[in-house]
Enzyme design. Structure first.
Site, short mmCIF file in Angstrom:
data_model
loop_
_atom_site.label_atom_id
_atom_site.label_comp_id
_atom_site.label_asym_id
_atom_site.label_seq_id
_atom_site.Cartn_x
_atom_site.Cartn_y
_atom_site.Cartn_z
N GLY A 29 0.84 -1.18 0.00
CA GLY A 29 0.00 0.00 0.00
C GLY A 29 0.88 1.23 0.00
CE1 TYR A 30 3.46 2.87 -3.98
CE2 TYR A 30 1.56 1.43 -4.14
CZ TYR A 30 2.85 1.76 -4.49
OH TYR A 30 3.53 0.95 -5.36
CG LEU A 31 2.51 4.79 4.35
CD1 LEU A 31 3.80 4.63 5.13
CD2 LEU A 31 1.31 4.75 5.28
#
Length: 154
Positions: A29-31
């Site tokens: 996932g991407y922060l």
């Protein structure tokens, strides 16, 4: 500073399956998906990683990757924006080079991409028969884009 140089291709047949050396499940996932940088958290098998990538210029971009405890990676995944990227990565060797064939699942099911990492942007390599159209410069095929705009919705 690490530099990632990769080329990415759509996969046009299942012939790659004959050469699989190993595979691993990946969830990421991407922060941050800002154009100037992406911050990714990933579980790869039983390991966790935090990766920061700079803006792509031609085929290259700065890349910093750090192993983190699996439990911390799982916690960070809960903080990510968009949809998680779920895929199974298969390693296939062609012409002495390692190719990674990603078979996407979840919201990106149906997408199969192949990547090769290179030492330079002009390095030559053998093109597998199963590698189709090059999409290295097409932002739609970046995992950070797919997390915000899943393949199923295209």
């Amino acid at each position: 500073m690490g530099v990632e140089i990769e080329r990415k291709f759509l996969v046009n047949s299942e012939q790659w399956k004959n050469g699989v050396e190993r595979f691993v499940e990946i969830k990421q996932g991407y922060l941050s998906t800002a154009p100037e940088r992406t911050v990714r958290v990933r579980t790869k098998g039983e390991k966790g990683f935090l990766t920061i990538k700079g803006k792509t210029q031609n085929l290259s971009r700065a890349e910093f990757e750090y192993e983190v405890p699996l439990e911390e990676a799982l916690g960070l995944l809960k903080l990510c924006e968009g949809h998680p990227i779920e895929k199974v990565r298969h390693e296939v060797r062609v012409g002495g080079k390692l190719w990674e064939v990603d078979v996407f699942e979840g919201e990106n099911a149906g997408l199969v991409l192949a990547e090769i990492e290179l030492e330079s942007e002009v390095e030559s390599f053998e093109m597998p028969v199963w590698a189709g159209e090059e999409v290295s410069a097409d932002l739609r095929y970046f995992n950070s884009y797919l997390s915000q705009h899943p393949f199923k919705g295209w």
